[in-house]
Design an enzyme around this catalytic site. Structure first.
Site, PDB file in Angstrom:
ATOM      1  CG  ASP A 173     -11.158 -11.272 -28.708  1.00  0.00           C
ATOM      2  OD1 ASP A 173     -12.210 -10.867 -28.384  1.00  0.00           O
ATOM      3  OD2 ASP A 173     -10.764 -11.825 -29.513  1.00  0.00           O
ATOM      4  CE  LYS A 213     -15.437 -10.630 -33.688  1.00  0.00           C
ATOM      5  NZ  LYS A 213     -14.279 -11.724 -33.458  1.00  0.00           N
ATOM      6  CD  GLN A 245     -12.326 -14.450 -35.343  1.00  0.00           C
ATOM      7  OE1 GLN A 245     -12.566 -12.977 -34.899  1.00  0.00           O
ATOM      8  NE2 GLN A 245     -13.271 -15.196 -34.636  1.00  0.00           N
TER       9      GLN A 245
END
Ligand code: NDP
Length: 295
Positions: A123, A56, A100
Site C-alpha cells: 500500500d 481486492k 485496510q
C-alpha cells in the site's frame, strides 16, 4: 475533440494492466517461482471496508495471486494487530500486506503501518516508504496505489507532466499528499489545496492538470477549470437519488456534466481512478514477489 473522446477510460486501462499482470504471474509460476501472495488485514465490520477488501481479493484471484484474508474483531488490541502483522512478515507465502484503513479509533495506525516490513508494504504507507517519496534522489520500494494510478493514467494518455502547473485538491495521507509528492518528483509545479485555501476556483483555474481528492460531491465546476486542462477526479461519493430504484448513485468530486465542454481530458467517476487503485495494488504485489525472489 468530441466529449466522448475526452474520457480517460480508467476501467479499460486498468483491465489492460491486470491482464498483463496475470500473464506475468503465469510466466513466473511456470518458471518454478512462487505464486504472489497478498494478505489483507481487516479490523472490525465497517461495511465499506469489507466491500473494498472483497473487491481486492476477487481481483487477486483473477490475476492468479493468492490472497490471505485476516479478519479481526473491532475490539482487537494494538498488540494483537501488530502480532498478526509480524506473523505475516515472517510468512514466506505472503509477499504483500495490506491493512485496510481506517482502523478503529482505539488503534494507533502509524504504529501498525510501521510494523509492516517495508518489502511487503504494497500500500506504500510505511513511514519509510512515504519518507523516501518526499526526498530527492531516494526511491520508495512502493508508492500508494491511488496516487500511483493517477500518474499511470496521465502517462497513458501522454499528458505532459514535466513543467506543467498541477493543482492537487486535498492533502490526505493516502491520496492528496503522496500525489503531490509524485507530481513534484515528475517535475510538475505543484499547488496543494485544502479546506483553508482561499479562492479555490482561481487557484484551480491555473492548472494544466487538476486532480481532485476532497470527498465533496461535484464540487469542481466549469469556472474552476482552465480550458483544455486534464482533470483527474479521484472522488468517490455516494449521494441520494430518489429517481433511481436503489435510491442513490456514485459521483466524483468534479461536476462532470458541468465541466465536460471545457476540459481537455477527464476521468469519469466511477470508472476512472477507482479501477486503477486495485490494478496498482496487484502490480505492487507482483513486484513484492519479485523483490522476495532476489533475497
Ligand atoms: P480525506 O477526507 O482524508 O481528505 C480530504 C482532503 O480534502 C483534506 O485535505 C481536506 O482539507 C480537503 N477538503 C475537504 N473539504 C474541502 C473543501 N471544501 N475545500 C477544499 N479542500 C477540502 O479524503 P481522502 O483523501 O481519503 O479521499 C478523497 C476522495 O477520494 C473521497 O471522495 C474518497 O472517497 C476518494 N478516494 C477514492 C479512491 C479511489 O480508489 N478511487 C481511494 C481513496 C479515496 P483539510 O486537510 O484542510 O481537512
Amino acid at each position: 475533440m468530441t466529449n466522448e473522446s475526452k474520457i480517460i477510460d480508467g476501467k479499460a486501462i486498468a483491465a489492460e494492466l491486470r491482464a498483463e499482470l496475470a500473464k506475468k504471474v503465469e510466466a513466473r509460476v511456470a518458471a518454478g517461482k512462487s505464486v504472489p501472495g497478498l494478505a489483507t488485514v481487516l479490523v472490525g465490520d465497517n461495511a465499506a471496508s469489507q466491500s473494498y477488501v472483497g473487491m481486492k481479493q476477487k481481483a487477486c484471484a483473477k490475476a492468479g495471486i493468492k490472497s490471505f484474508g485476516i479478519k479481526m474483531e473491532a475490539d482487537a488490541t494494538q498488540e494483537e494487530v501488530e502480532k498478526v502483522v509480524s506473523d505475516l512478515n515472517a510468512n514466506p507465502e505472503v509477499h504483500g500486506i495490506l491493512v485496510q484503513l481506517p482502523l478503529p479509533s482505539h488503534l494507533d495506525e502509524e504504529k501498525v503501518l510501521n510494523a509492516i516490513s517495508i518489502e511487503k508494504d504494497v500500500d506504500g504507507f510505511h513511514p519509510i516508504n512515504i519518507g523516501r517519496l518526499a526526498q530527492k534522489g531516494r526511491e520508495p520500494l512502493f508508492v500508494p496505489c491511488t496516487p500511483d494510478g493517477c500518474i499511470y493514467l496521465l502517462d497513458k494518455i501522454g499528458a505532459q507532466i514535466e513543467g506543467a502547473e498541477a493543482v492537487v485538491l486535498g492533502r490526505s495521507n493516502i491520496v492528496g499528499m503522496p500525489l503531490a509528492l509524485l507530481l513534484v518528483g515528475r517535475n510538475a509545479t505543484v499547488t496543494v489545496c485544502h479546506s483553508r485555501t482561499k479562492d479555490l476556483p482561481a487557484v484551480c483555474r491555473k492548472a494544466d492538470i487538476l486532480l481532485a481528492a476532497v470527498g465533496r460531491p461535484e464540487m469542481v465546476k466549469k469556472d474552476w477549470v482552465k480550458p483544455g486542462a486534464v482533470v483527474i477526479d479521484v472522488g468517490s461519493n455516494r449521494i441520494e437519488d430518489p429517481s433511481l430504484e436503489k435510491g442513490y448513485k456514485w459521483v466524483g468530486d468534479v461536476d462532470y456534466d458541468d465541466v465536460i465542454d471545457v476540459v481537455g481530458r477527464i476521468t469519469p467517476s466511477p470508472g476512472g481512478v477507482g479501477p486503477m487503485t486495485i490494478a496498482k495494488l496487484l502490480d505492487n504485489t507482483v513486484r513484492a514477489a519479485e523483490i522476495a525472489d532476489g533475497k
